[in-house]
Design a protein around this motif. Sequence first.
Motif, PDB file in Angstrom:
ATOM      1  N   UNK A   1      39.158  62.198  21.882  1.00 55.40           N
ATOM      2  CA  UNK A   1      37.859  62.046  22.517  1.00 55.40           C
ATOM      3  C   UNK A   1      36.931  61.074  22.321  1.00 55.40           C
ATOM      4  N   UNK A   2      36.368  60.375  23.306  1.00 58.05           N
ATOM      5  CA  UNK A   2      35.235  59.405  23.167  1.00 58.05           C
ATOM      6  C   UNK A   2      34.486  59.136  24.212  1.00 58.05           C
ATOM      7  N   UNK A   3      33.869  58.110  24.320  1.00 60.85           N
ATOM      8  CA  UNK A   3      32.816  57.706  25.581  1.00 60.85           C
ATOM      9  C   UNK A   3      33.073  56.755  26.320  1.00 60.85           C
ATOM     10  N   UNK A   4      32.803  56.607  27.576  1.00 59.23           N
ATOM     11  CA  UNK A   4      32.884  55.368  28.276  1.00 59.23           C
ATOM     12  C   UNK A   4      31.924  54.358  27.835  1.00 59.23           C
ATOM     13  N   UNK A   5      32.222  53.160  27.469  1.00 56.87           N
ATOM     14  CA  UNK A   5      31.555  52.094  27.020  1.00 56.87           C
ATOM     15  C   UNK A   5      31.375  51.035  28.075  1.00 56.87           C
ATOM     16  N   UNK A   6      32.125  51.148  29.092  1.00 57.13           N
ATOM     17  CA  UNK A   6      32.146  49.730  30.148  1.00 57.13           C
ATOM     18  C   UNK A   6      32.927  50.125  31.323  1.00 57.13           C
ATOM     19  N   UNK A   7      32.277  49.706  32.550  1.00 58.18           N
ATOM     20  CA  UNK A   7      32.724  50.113  33.746  1.00 58.18           C
ATOM     21  C   UNK A   7      32.283  48.686  34.529  1.00 58.18           C
ATOM     22  N   UNK A   8      33.432  47.910  35.146  1.00 56.49           N
ATOM     23  CA  UNK A   8      32.921  46.648  35.636  1.00 56.49           C
ATOM     24  C   UNK A   8      32.190  46.853  36.659  1.00 56.49           C
ATOM     25  N   UNK A   9      30.982  45.983  36.798  1.00 55.91           N
ATOM     26  CA  UNK A   9      30.275  45.921  38.071  1.00 55.91           C
ATOM     27  C   UNK A   9      30.792  45.576  39.376  1.00 55.91           C
ATOM     28  N   UNK A  10      31.765  44.756  39.307  1.00 54.89           N
ATOM     29  CA  UNK A  10      32.454  44.060  40.240  1.00 54.89           C
ATOM     30  C   UNK A  10      33.857  44.512  40.365  1.00 54.89           C
ATOM     31  N   UNK A  11      34.627  44.717  41.337  1.00 55.86           N
ATOM     32  CA  UNK A  11      36.047  45.087  41.531  1.00 55.86           C
ATOM     33  C   UNK A  11      36.710  43.821  41.463  1.00 55.86           C
ATOM     34  N   UNK A  12      37.892  43.856  40.816  1.00 58.98           N
ATOM     35  CA  UNK A  12      39.253  42.783  40.922  1.00 58.98           C
ATOM     36  C   UNK A  12      39.401  42.533  42.207  1.00 58.98           C
ATOM     37  N   UNK A  13      39.262  41.095  42.737  1.00 63.05           N
ATOM     38  CA  UNK A  13      39.564  40.622  44.169  1.00 63.05           C
ATOM     39  C   UNK A  13      41.078  40.975  44.514  1.00 63.05           C
ATOM     40  N   UNK A  14      41.933  40.810  43.539  1.00 60.96           N
ATOM     41  CA  UNK A  14      43.336  40.942  43.856  1.00 60.96           C
ATOM     42  C   UNK A  14      43.857  42.543  43.874  1.00 60.96           C
ATOM     43  N   UNK A  15      43.306  43.455  42.890  1.00 60.30           N
ATOM     44  CA  UNK A  15      43.602  44.493  42.961  1.00 60.30           C
ATOM     45  C   UNK A  15      42.689  45.741  43.762  1.00 60.30           C
ATOM     46  N   UNK A  16      41.660  45.251  43.742  1.00 66.47           N
ATOM     47  CA  UNK A  16      40.537  46.151  44.367  1.00 66.47           C
ATOM     48  C   UNK A  16      40.407  47.255  43.320  1.00 66.47           C
ATOM     49  N   UNK A  17      40.284  46.957  42.249  1.00 67.25           N
ATOM     50  CA  UNK A  17      40.217  48.130  41.165  1.00 67.25           C
ATOM     51  C   UNK A  17      38.813  47.588  40.133  1.00 67.25           C
ATOM     52  N   UNK A  18      38.188  48.599  39.566  1.00 66.69           N
ATOM     53  CA  UNK A  18      37.301  48.521  38.435  1.00 66.69           C
ATOM     54  C   UNK A  18      37.825  48.651  37.210  1.00 66.69           C
ATOM     55  N   UNK A  19      37.636  47.450  36.258  1.00 63.97           N
ATOM     56  CA  UNK A  19      37.921  47.775  34.955  1.00 63.97           C
ATOM     57  C   UNK A  19      36.999  48.822  34.186  1.00 63.97           C
ATOM     58  N   UNK A  20      37.847  49.634  33.335  1.00 68.34           N
ATOM     59  CA  UNK A  20      37.001  50.761  32.724  1.00 68.34           C
ATOM     60  C   UNK A  20      37.331  50.769  31.084  1.00 68.34           C
ATOM     61  N   UNK A  21      36.664  50.995  30.271  1.00 65.03           N
ATOM     62  CA  UNK A  21      36.923  51.016  28.998  1.00 65.03           C
ATOM     63  C   UNK A  21      36.345  52.385  28.016  1.00 65.03           C
ATOM     64  N   UNK A  22      37.328  52.971  27.406  1.00 62.30           N
ATOM     65  CA  UNK A  22      36.787  54.447  26.567  1.00 62.30           C
ATOM     66  C   UNK A  22      36.784  53.961  25.233  1.00 62.30           C
ATOM     67  N   UNK A  23      35.748  54.375  24.437  1.00 63.00           N
ATOM     68  CA  UNK A  23      35.619  53.759  23.228  1.00 63.00           C
ATOM     69  C   UNK A  23      35.891  54.948  22.446  1.00 63.00           C
ATOM     70  N   UNK A  24      36.752  54.953  21.372  1.00 67.46           N
ATOM     71  CA  UNK A  24      37.149  56.141  20.362  1.00 67.46           C
ATOM     72  C   UNK A  24      36.962  55.796  19.022  1.00 67.46           C
ATOM     73  N   UNK A  25      36.477  56.823  18.156  1.00 63.59           N
ATOM     74  CA  UNK A  25      36.192  56.290  16.733  1.00 63.59           C
ATOM     75  C   UNK A  25      37.742  56.332  15.940  1.00 63.59           C
ATOM     76  N   UNK A  26      37.841  55.525  15.226  1.00 66.53           N
ATOM     77  CA  UNK A  26      39.170  55.566  14.159  1.00 66.53           C
ATOM     78  C   UNK A  26      39.195  55.040  12.925  1.00 66.53           C
TER      79      UNK A  26
END
Length: 374
Positions: A243-268
């Motif tokens: 389990x972790x928390x979302x630390x980043x969500x791209x404000x602009x979609x990738x022009x080729x894939x039309x997707x948004x990058x997302x990052x989940x941060x997990x303690x290790x």
Amino acid sequence: MGLKKEIAQRPWLLALGAFVLVAMWMLSGISRQREFGSEYAQPVFAPGSDSEIMRVQVQFQHAEPITRQINVYGQTAPARTVEINAETEGRIEAVDVRRGVRVTEGEVILRLDLRDRQARLAQARASVREHRTAFQAQTKLQQEGYVSETEIAGTIAKLETAKTELVRAKLDLEHMVIRAPFNGALQERLVEVGDFVRAGDEVATFVDNTTIIVTGSVAEQEVDGIAIGDKATAKLITGQTVAGHIRYLAPVANQQTRTFAVELEIANSDGSLPAGVTAEMNLPGAQVLAHKISPSLLTLDLEGNLGIKIVNDNGLVEFHPVVITQSDTNGVWVTGLPESATVIVVGQGYVVPGQLVEAVYPTAETTVAAENLH
């Protein structure tokens, strides 16, 4: 004997006879299936009806608010990866850390030979003392009129130059020891004892694996509702669920894939989670109104759309395309139905949109009729 002789001379007669026998056996089976299975295949009509109004078993239900769960495939990565470069020149004298070993911030990784750096540091300190003493003496003489302002300014300039050289000598001596920039692990070491390096040469790769990042891409139609800081989970290909928390969500979609990058941060902190492996993120999305139904109620229309058949207030069958929002062992949650709906739970395979039906709610009597529809 004549028949046996004929068959022996013409073996295709034997094959033809076998084919006729098999065909007769198959036809007799189909006939028996129609005879004995018809009572289970026939739909149930309302008693006393004109055989046009069919009886279907229904269930009335209300939509419930749920949080959409978005599954995203990605991979794990260290929170930080840096290339460590030499900040001065020298020969590698010692290697204190092996590859893959976890170290703390400030711990020594490599050492360069000192050469004459200690002597240069002592010389720089002596130069500072010399010019500071000269400045102090000239300041006293200036009060008596023996030293001009120009001479004082020249001495101050020499003192500042000496101080600068002292700082350089100290830094150069400190740079002979290469330390861990933060808590983490040594990923790669590019030099060995005896190698000569110059300022700017890469000597090692260091990673921060005390925190693991799971990176992935979210489709543009699913990004609504995902917010930085929200809690989420990920299942690694190793079988570990974290389990972790979302630390980043791209404000602009990738022009080729039309997707948004997302990052989940997990303690290790213990380093038990590997980096660079496949992982499936389960992210919370927007809240929607959905119905929980059995997967067996899902059907396809003539165009291949997945949906549910319901009965409207006028007793007519309606087909509503639905989208499966999430599922579990007890059923699936779907959107696309009215907030309140009379869902056909038995007999949906025998009716078509627009058909007039009699809706029957589950009772002991309708249970028997429901069995005949299956």
